[in-house]
Design an enzyme around this catalytic site. Structure first.
Site, mmCIF file in Angstrom:
data_model
loop_
_atom_site.group_PDB
_atom_site.id
_atom_site.type_symbol
_atom_site.label_atom_id
_atom_site.label_comp_id
_atom_site.label_asym_id
_atom_site.label_seq_id
_atom_site.Cartn_x
_atom_site.Cartn_y
_atom_site.Cartn_z
ATOM 1 N N ASP A 295 0.866 -1.166 0.000
ATOM 2 C CA ASP A 295 0.000 0.000 0.000
ATOM 3 C C ASP A 295 0.916 1.233 0.000
ATOM 4 O O ASP A 295 2.140 1.128 0.085
ATOM 5 C CB ASP A 295 -0.953 -0.023 1.207
ATOM 6 C CG ASP A 295 -2.191 0.846 0.970
ATOM 7 O OD1 ASP A 295 -2.152 1.693 0.055
ATOM 8 O OD2 ASP A 295 -3.178 0.698 1.702
HETATM 9 C C1 NOJ Z 1 -4.053 3.885 0.268
HETATM 10 C C2 NOJ Z 1 -5.223 2.972 0.441
HETATM 11 O O1 NOJ Z 1 -5.122 2.275 1.664
HETATM 12 C C3 NOJ Z 1 -5.390 1.963 -0.690
HETATM 13 O O2 NOJ Z 1 -6.609 1.314 -0.522
HETATM 14 C C4 NOJ Z 1 -5.274 2.638 -2.022
HETATM 15 O O3 NOJ Z 1 -5.462 1.680 -3.052
HETATM 16 C C5 NOJ Z 1 -3.933 3.309 -2.123
HETATM 17 N N1 NOJ Z 1 -3.819 4.327 -1.089
HETATM 18 C C6 NOJ Z 1 -3.683 3.940 -3.496
HETATM 19 O O4 NOJ Z 1 -4.436 5.063 -3.664
#
Ligand code: NOJ
Length: 775
Positions: A295
């Site tokens: 993430d």
């Molecule tokens: C953080 C989030 O937790 C995740 O779900 C998301 O896909 C990513 N950012 C990318 O934007």
């Protein structure tokens, strides 16, 4: 075997063309020759790559400074040219994406194409209900269809990878991200997970309109302590495997191309650096073949978790099984050094780069790097009427009727309706959270939907009535990402007076209250799960007018509605319905569509009950069922002195404008042996005055086990449509597969004994039958 998506054809709801339903992983369509060609191609490419280029493939920046015309001059553009970027995300527009791809395939040494990702979570420009709402449809054809539409729109606009489905099981309504998932149940969650993957990936990843899915957040992100986002998780392995892992595994079984590691820790090691999770469970046990991405800055955050400096945590992530680093550049800046110091191996780097190259090969990018994204086609195919009509139908199917007294709903198509509430005229908030590509200002708001569909016959008056919250500062936080709440500067008294005046001129009040879009979603945890007081006060004032009230609830999470539930005659939970919000709500409240949504997550009476979920354990001191039903206290039993054990609205609950009667269960064999199949059937009769759909739910309880078992677990459901007066026999095939669970040794098996078979309209309203199954 081919199945067709036959979209729910509810009375008068729009009918759409049938579409082929996918029911197998995309990989199962790939031949052995294809696999061999892919391997040879990637082997050859890897043999030509420098160490820097391999690590470059493992780097995923966000588009940041990238705008048209800057593809080469920006910092990322330079890295693309040097072969130091494997993919990019958060870039929107076919032409912009093409410009970046051009740099990659014309200027970089090996001309390796990039992948382009985005959070396409519940639709692209055409936006569907928030995922929790989509789950409430319990309609797998619609779930798959919504992912298909999202994939096509995104692909026409140049995107070939979505960070969806989000399948984190959660029993925590304080956690804002429950809006992004499918709720509390592993079985429903798994069905949705699988159908989302099929919808995005289709049968052929290289056909230009299918895109890579990414199941997230692996794992257990929904179980953070106290509902605070990114918080610590600690859980037994038995619970993980039985209750939280199934939807991730379902995505893997459905052939998901990528997995995103979660921010939280698992067994004391952050998921991003957790080798047991990312390699032992995911790859060795579940046979996952795709690539793992972190993430956003997930590697860097391990420094704050206390796992070492950036070099150490980057090596930890690689060794755990992570292939791609989102944003943080830990891999890019430290892996070379770690290799020279013997802290990671060449084989580990090669393997990560290989997995990313294989995904690009599967997308067909080495044949045609520009196959996704065509500005002309996008102009025709994205956010077109056909897609918006599908979104309208899905939104109507996702709404849950929580209460309907005095048959206030459906509304009569005549007279005067007062439409009151802080979001009545607000298009920006209709999509709910995670709506990167949504055309917000074009979303149909409630007033627009009502006027457009019934404005000729019905007189609609409107008033704001209250701000989202009395606290202006808090309301600003609730209006994140540009989703303005149009705060009214008038005093509370002025707003209330206008609302009461409008209500007094009407025959009925439609009161739209609840949360604004960004009160749920990432980084939107709440310590209270009630409707803000400003809006409760509005409801109180309107109640005094004596007019019937139909309350439309906007929410991204289960709310504790105890303090409001007695005031309105009807409550329709609309979640955040998406692009077609106003039209879909109009369809439901005027009876064009009979509501059939069912809750995918328990609505508690009060926050003190949380976590509250239907598939709980019995305990050694359960409260007697009769006392439970009457909400009476008993000393030395598992209950509260000041609160009932039961929720306000149970998992699986949802009313209809009609009534469904269930016969007793008939069982084909009450004493099955071994691998037999047992048929459990009920006859459901529509005994009310409207045609309508019903979700018939099968629950099973394993009465005695080698470990304690839940009081019931969802094991099947069927959404059926019944004309008024019509009856249908609904049959569930039960096999030992439905009885399996992970035992104390984490062995997945079933045990002989007695099972309570339950079929009903919700988790708390079922018929019972017993079977005794021996091995
Ligand atoms: C953080 C989030 O937790 C995740 O779900 C998301 O896909 C990513 N950012 C990318 O934007």
């Amino acid at each position: 075997m081919k199945k067709l998506i036959v979209l729910a054809t509810l009375a008068l709801s729009p009918v759409f063309s049938a579409q082929e339903m996918v029911d197998k992983p995309v990989q199962s369509y790939q031949t052995a020759q294809y696999q061999a060609r892919k391997k040879a191609f990637v082997d050859n490419l890897l043999s030509k790559m420098t160490l820097d280029e391999k690590i470059g493939q493992m780097n995923l920046p966000t588009s940041g400074d990238f705008t048209t015309g800057m593809a080469q001059s920006s910092d990322i553009g330079k890295k693309v040219e040097q072969g130091l970027v494997g993919g990019l995300f958060n870039i929107k527009g076919a032409d912009k994406i093409k410009a970046v791809q051009k740099v990659a395939v014309e200027k970089s040494r090996l001309k390796i194409p990039m992948i382009f990702g985005m959070d396409v979570i519940h639709g692209y420009e055409t936006t569907f209900p928030i995922p929790l709402g989509l789950a409430a449809s319990w309609d797998m054809n619609l779930v798959q269809q919504s992912a298909r539409v999202a994939a096509r729109e995104a692909a026409f606009d140049g995107i070939n990878w979505t960070f969806s489905p989000m399948v984190d099981i959660s029993r925590e309504p304080r956690w804002g991200r429950v809006s992004e998932g499918s709720g509390e149940d592993p079985y429903l969650g798994s069905e949705i997970s699988k159908n989302m993957v099929y919808g995005y990936q289709g049968k052929d990843l290289a056909n230009g309109t299918n895109i890579l899915a990414c199941v997230k957040h692996f794992a257990l992100y929904g179980a953070g302590e106290s509902g605070r986002d990114y918080n610590t998780v600690d859980m037994s392995h038995v619970r993980m495997f039985n209750e939280y892992f199934p939807p991730y595994k379902a995505a893997v079984d459905a052939g998901v191309a990528s997995v995103m590691a979660s921010f939280n820790e698992v067994d004391g090691v952050p998921a991003t650096g957790n080798r047991w999770l990312q390699t032992e469970v995911l790859r060795n046990q579940w046979k996952f073949k795709g690539f793992v991405v972190t993430d956003y800055t997930g590697i860097n955050e391990m420094v704050d978790h206390g796992m070492g400096d950036l070099q150490q945590v980057s090596a930890l992530a690689l060794k755990a099984g992570v292939d791609m680093d989102m944003v943080g550049e830990g891999f890019l800046t430290t892996l070379k050094k770690s290799l020279s110091e013997g802290k990671v191996t060449q084989a580990e780097i090669d393997m990560a780069a290989r997995r990313i190259l294989e995904a690009k090969y599967d997308l067909g990018l080495f044949d045609n790097p520009y196959k996704h994204g065509d500005a002309k086609l996008a102009a025709k195919e994205v956010y077109n009427l056909e897609n918006r009509n599908i979104a309208r139908s899905v939104a109507a199917q996702s709404m849950v009727l929580l209460k309907n007294e005095n048959q206030v709903l459906p509304l009569k198509k005549s007279g005067t309706v007062a439409v009151i509430g802080p979001l009545v005229n607000n298009s920006m908030n209709m999509a709910g959270t995670w709506s990167v590509a949504t055309k917000h200002s074009a979303s149909v708001n409630l007033m627009q939907g009502l006027q457009a569909n019934y404005g000729k016959d019905v007189k609609f008056l409107s008033a704001k009535g209250a701000n989202i919250d009395y606290d202006a500062k808090l309301e600003e936080i609730y209006a994140a990402h540009g989703k303005k709440t149009d705060r009214d500067s008038r005093s509370k008294e002025e707003l209330l007076k206008e609302a009461v005046d409008v209500a007094n001129k009407a025959d009925v009040i439609v009161l739209a209250i609840g949360e604004s879009a960004e009160m749920s979603g990432e980084s939107s945890s709440r310590s209270e799960i009630t409707i803000p007081q400003s809006q409760v006060d509005l409801l109180n004032e309107l109640k005094k007018t004596g007019k019937p009230i139909a309350m439309i609830l906007f929410t991204g999470r289960p709310l504790a509605l105890t303090n409001v539930k007695d005031m309105p005659d009807a409550i329709l939970n609309a979640w955040f319905p998406g692009s077609e919000a106003g039209n879909a709500i109009a369809d439901v409240i005027f009876g064009k569509v009979n509501p059939s949504g069912k809750l995918p997550m328990t609505f508690p009476r009060s926050l003190g009950q949380v976590p509250i979920y239907y598939n709980a354990k019995n305990t050694g001191r359960p409260l007697d069922q009769k006392l439970t039903d009457k909400c009476e206290y008993q000393r030395f039993r598992s209950n509260y002195m000041d609160e009932c054990n039961t929720p306000l609205y149970a998992f699986g609950y949802g009313l209809s404008y009609t009534r469904f009667n269930y016969s007793d269960i008939s069982i084909s064999n009450a004493n099955p042996k071994g691998n037999q199949t047992v048929q459990a059937s009920v006859t459901v009769t529509n005994s009310g005055n409207y045609d309508g759909a019903e979700v018939v739910q099968l629950y099973i309880r394993d009465m005695v086990g080698s470990i304690t078992r839940p009081v019931k677990e969802l094991k099947g459901f069927q959404k059926i449509f019944l004309k008024k007066g019509e009856s249908k026999k609904v049959t569930f095939d039960i096999t030992p597969e439905s009885l399996k669970f992970y035992n104390g040794d984490l062995k997945y098996d079933w045990e002989s004994g007695e099972f309570d078979i339950m079929i009903g309209t919700s988790s708390d309203e079922v018929k019972h039958s017993k079977i005794n199954w021996t091995k």
